[in-house]
Design a protein around this motif. Structure first.
Motif, mmCIF file in Angstrom:
data_model
loop_
_atom_site.group_PDB
_atom_site.id
_atom_site.type_symbol
_atom_site.label_atom_id
_atom_site.label_comp_id
_atom_site.label_asym_id
_atom_site.label_seq_id
_atom_site.Cartn_x
_atom_site.Cartn_y
_atom_site.Cartn_z
ATOM 1 N N UNK A 48 0.826 -1.193 0.000
ATOM 2 C CA UNK A 48 0.000 0.000 0.000
ATOM 3 C C UNK A 48 0.865 1.250 0.000
ATOM 4 N N UNK A 49 0.540 2.183 -0.889
ATOM 5 C CA UNK A 49 1.094 3.530 -0.771
ATOM 6 C C UNK A 49 0.349 4.207 0.370
ATOM 7 N N UNK A 50 1.083 4.568 1.410
ATOM 8 C CA UNK A 50 0.429 5.139 2.588
ATOM 9 C C UNK A 50 -0.526 6.264 2.181
ATOM 10 N N UNK A 51 -0.040 7.212 1.428
ATOM 11 C CA UNK A 51 -0.915 8.188 0.779
ATOM 12 C C UNK A 51 -1.106 7.696 -0.649
ATOM 13 N N UNK A 52 -2.307 7.240 -1.007
ATOM 14 C CA UNK A 52 -2.531 6.626 -2.312
ATOM 15 C C UNK A 52 -2.112 7.533 -3.468
ATOM 16 N N UNK A 53 -1.797 6.916 -4.592
ATOM 17 C CA UNK A 53 -1.320 7.679 -5.737
ATOM 18 C C UNK A 53 -2.337 8.739 -6.171
ATOM 19 N N UNK A 54 -3.611 8.383 -6.199
ATOM 20 C CA UNK A 54 -4.629 9.354 -6.600
ATOM 21 C C UNK A 54 -4.713 10.505 -5.610
ATOM 22 N N UNK A 55 -4.610 10.204 -4.317
ATOM 23 C CA UNK A 55 -4.639 11.251 -3.294
ATOM 24 C C UNK A 55 -3.406 12.139 -3.410
ATOM 25 N N UNK A 107 -0.976 17.644 -4.888
ATOM 26 C CA UNK A 107 0.208 18.346 -5.363
ATOM 27 C C UNK A 107 1.037 17.616 -6.392
ATOM 28 N N UNK A 108 0.932 16.281 -6.454
ATOM 29 C CA UNK A 108 1.763 15.514 -7.373
ATOM 30 C C UNK A 108 1.425 15.760 -8.835
ATOM 31 N N UNK A 109 0.255 16.340 -9.094
ATOM 32 C CA UNK A 109 -0.095 16.672 -10.482
ATOM 33 C C UNK A 109 0.882 17.687 -11.071
ATOM 34 N N UNK A 128 7.698 13.673 -14.019
ATOM 35 C CA UNK A 128 7.507 12.220 -14.055
ATOM 36 C C UNK A 128 8.529 11.529 -13.160
ATOM 37 N N UNK A 129 9.733 12.063 -13.090
ATOM 38 C CA UNK A 129 10.785 11.453 -12.264
ATOM 39 C C UNK A 129 10.428 11.522 -10.780
ATOM 40 N N UNK A 130 9.869 12.650 -10.352
ATOM 41 C CA UNK A 130 9.500 12.760 -8.929
ATOM 42 C C UNK A 130 8.313 11.856 -8.617
ATOM 43 N N UNK A 147 6.717 14.597 1.465
ATOM 44 C CA UNK A 147 6.602 14.927 0.048
ATOM 45 C C UNK A 147 5.934 16.279 -0.199
ATOM 46 N N UNK A 148 5.768 17.075 0.861
ATOM 47 C CA UNK A 148 5.181 18.420 0.745
ATOM 48 C C UNK A 148 3.816 18.388 0.060
ATOM 49 N N UNK A 149 3.009 17.419 0.442
ATOM 50 C CA UNK A 149 1.653 17.296 -0.079
ATOM 51 C C UNK A 149 0.678 18.082 0.794
#
Length: 216
Positions: free
Chosen positions: A112-119, A124-126, A130-132, A187-189
């Motif tokens: 599990x990604x603790x904070x899911x990829x969609x979340x 902020x990940x949008x 791509x590397x990050x 990850x500064x989310x």
């Protein structure tokens, strides 16, 4: 910090693995859970443009034949599995701390990604390269970023934040909150208002719980 036995073991084991992110980690920080929740930046969330394929995983960062999934399983095993050709894992036991279940063999486990990829995308990940995003999806530099849990609980959680889903094991909840907040800080989310309000309410019962993290 409150931790399960398996979670503490994983922290020590994963500390030996290389950081996947391109840049070196900054100094570790420790905050109380209350202060850590308040330290999270707040912003509205948006899922526009999200595709899971924008987070490349699982990769073999150190080219030892074992991809990220296998590395997490090896690090978190209570009893280590046998490693066969192509890093095929057989046997072994794990503790899924979300539901306090001991699992025999890797097939019943998800990573599990603790904070899911969609979340993460919403938070902020949008705006990342791509590397990050790849570094995030394969983060072996912090033991709380990725966790081996039963497939059932991982799929129940899906892409929900703590406002909508918490682990079914009551004793796991303060650890989970700490891990969630640590990952967002690492990850500064961001968090939206509803998520922050839920984190505040849930954290109120987690006395003497700290959040330890290194910014990626």
């Amino acid at each position: 910090m409150i931790k399960t036995t398996a979670h503490a073991f994983a922290a020590a084991a994963l500390a030996l693995l290389p950081l996947t992110a391109a840049a070196p980690a900054l100094a570790a920080e420790t905050l109380s859970l209350h202060d850590a929740v308040e330290a999270l930046p707040q912003a509205a969330e948006a899922r526009d443009g999200y595709e899971r394929t924008k987070f490349k995983h699982w990769i073999d960062e150190d080219r030892d034949g074992c991809n990220t999934r296998a590395e997490v399983l090896l690090a978190e095993a209570l009893q280590p599995p046998t490693v066969g050709p192509g890093c095929k894992l057989t046997g072994g036991t794990w503790l899924s701390y979300y539901d306090d279940q001991v699992v025999g063999g890797p097939s019943g486990l998800d990573i599990d990604h603790m904070v899911p990829l969609a979340e993460a995308w919403d938070s902020g990940a949008s705006q990342w390269t791509a590397a990050r995003r790849q570094a995030y999806a394969n983060d072996l530099g912090a033991p709380r970023s990725l966790v081996a849990v039963t497939a059932k609980t991982n799929r129940q959680k899906a892409d929900q934040d703590p406002a909508d889903w918490m682990p079914p094991a009551t004793d796991a909840r303060c650890t989970y909150l700490s891990d969630w907040v640590a990952t967002k800080l690492r990850w500064s989310l961001t968090v939206d208002r509803r998520e922050r309000d839920s984190l505040r309410d849930l954290a109120a019962s987690c006395h003497n719980t700290d959040v330890e993290y290194e910014r990626a």
